[in-house]
Design a protein around this motif. Sequence first.
Motif, mmCIF file in Angstrom:
data_model
loop_
_atom_site.group_PDB
_atom_site.id
_atom_site.type_symbol
_atom_site.label_atom_id
_atom_site.label_comp_id
_atom_site.label_asym_id
_atom_site.label_seq_id
_atom_site.Cartn_x
_atom_site.Cartn_y
_atom_site.Cartn_z
ATOM 1 N N UNK A 1 26.078 34.373 38.570
ATOM 2 C CA UNK A 1 24.860 35.151 38.336
ATOM 3 C C UNK A 1 24.886 35.626 36.890
ATOM 4 N N UNK A 2 23.811 36.253 36.436
ATOM 5 C CA UNK A 2 23.744 36.698 35.039
ATOM 6 C C UNK A 2 24.320 38.094 34.818
ATOM 7 N N UNK A 3 24.665 38.784 35.899
ATOM 8 C CA UNK A 3 25.296 40.107 35.770
ATOM 9 C C UNK A 3 26.700 40.027 36.339
ATOM 10 N N UNK A 4 27.715 40.513 35.599
ATOM 11 C CA UNK A 4 29.082 40.461 36.119
ATOM 12 C C UNK A 4 29.273 41.454 37.269
ATOM 13 N N UNK A 5 30.292 41.216 38.050
ATOM 14 C CA UNK A 5 30.668 42.165 39.088
ATOM 15 C C UNK A 5 31.122 43.463 38.430
ATOM 16 N N UNK A 6 30.902 44.593 39.060
ATOM 17 C CA UNK A 6 31.402 45.851 38.485
ATOM 18 C C UNK A 6 32.933 45.853 38.488
ATOM 19 N N UNK A 7 33.509 46.592 37.589
ATOM 20 C CA UNK A 7 34.967 46.668 37.489
ATOM 21 C C UNK A 7 35.601 47.153 38.782
ATOM 22 N N UNK A 8 34.863 47.877 39.604
ATOM 23 C CA UNK A 8 35.389 48.406 40.863
ATOM 24 C C UNK A 8 35.403 47.384 41.996
ATOM 25 N N UNK A 9 34.834 46.194 41.786
ATOM 26 C CA UNK A 9 34.779 45.185 42.839
ATOM 27 C C UNK A 9 36.186 44.735 43.235
ATOM 28 N N UNK A 10 36.451 44.578 44.531
ATOM 29 C CA UNK A 10 37.765 44.087 44.964
ATOM 30 C C UNK A 10 38.033 42.650 44.525
ATOM 31 N N UNK A 11 36.985 41.935 44.118
ATOM 32 C CA UNK A 11 37.191 40.583 43.594
ATOM 33 C C UNK A 11 37.674 40.584 42.151
ATOM 34 N N UNK A 12 37.606 41.711 41.481
ATOM 35 C CA UNK A 12 37.994 41.815 40.080
ATOM 36 C C UNK A 12 39.436 42.280 39.961
ATOM 37 N N UNK A 13 40.365 41.375 39.950
ATOM 38 C CA UNK A 13 41.783 41.730 39.803
ATOM 39 C C UNK A 13 42.090 42.220 38.400
ATOM 40 N N UNK A 14 41.322 41.757 37.404
ATOM 41 C CA UNK A 14 41.582 42.191 36.030
ATOM 42 C C UNK A 14 41.321 43.690 35.883
ATOM 43 N N UNK A 15 40.385 44.238 36.643
ATOM 44 C CA UNK A 15 40.055 45.655 36.541
ATOM 45 C C UNK A 15 41.049 46.531 37.315
ATOM 46 N N UNK A 16 41.856 45.913 38.166
ATOM 47 C CA UNK A 16 42.778 46.661 38.999
ATOM 48 C C UNK A 16 44.100 46.948 38.293
ATOM 49 N N UNK A 17 44.355 46.282 37.195
ATOM 50 C CA UNK A 17 45.651 46.388 36.508
ATOM 51 C C UNK A 17 45.780 47.669 35.749
#
Length: 184
Positions: A168-184
Amino acid sequence: MKIATLGPSGSNHEMIARRYLEMRCSGEGSLVLFTEFDEAFQALMSGQVSHVLQCSAHATHGDCVGRYMHRAYPVDTFIAGSKPLALVAQRAIARPTQVAIQPATRYYTDLTEYKTIDVPTIVAVADGLLAGRFEAGICAEEVIEQAPEQLRLLQSLGPALDTWVMFATQPLPASSPLRLDAQV
């Protein structure tokens, strides 16, 4: 949700996109089929569609990720099986010497005894077999049912289990469980 994906009608991309709409969107939404992924991503960039669905095994996947970086973002991913595939041959040819393949299928079975012919989609392989243009090919096994007097099964390969990516044209929010990069 309006999903763009690779056609033609009858392709695995179409089947998986329809399954996605049914399972994740309660059947709501629509589908637009394109002949090339660049066209699908251009439709996403121009707002003609809201999402693009692409199999990660598709030959252009890496190019699309790079070409549309910072403009098309992966927002969902899942694993799904294709239609059961098979190595199919013309009945009239006792020992085929060439086989038509969509490049992603090239390692699904040992093809060392054949000259390979690259074809854009497994639907195009099936169409070529039905038209008598190819001696053999890897395509959906169901094509044999369309012309059992003309085609025969050489080897059943079963479904390919692939990873699929929704853009999609908008990224997932950093809080999304699919975003492992934001969890570090």
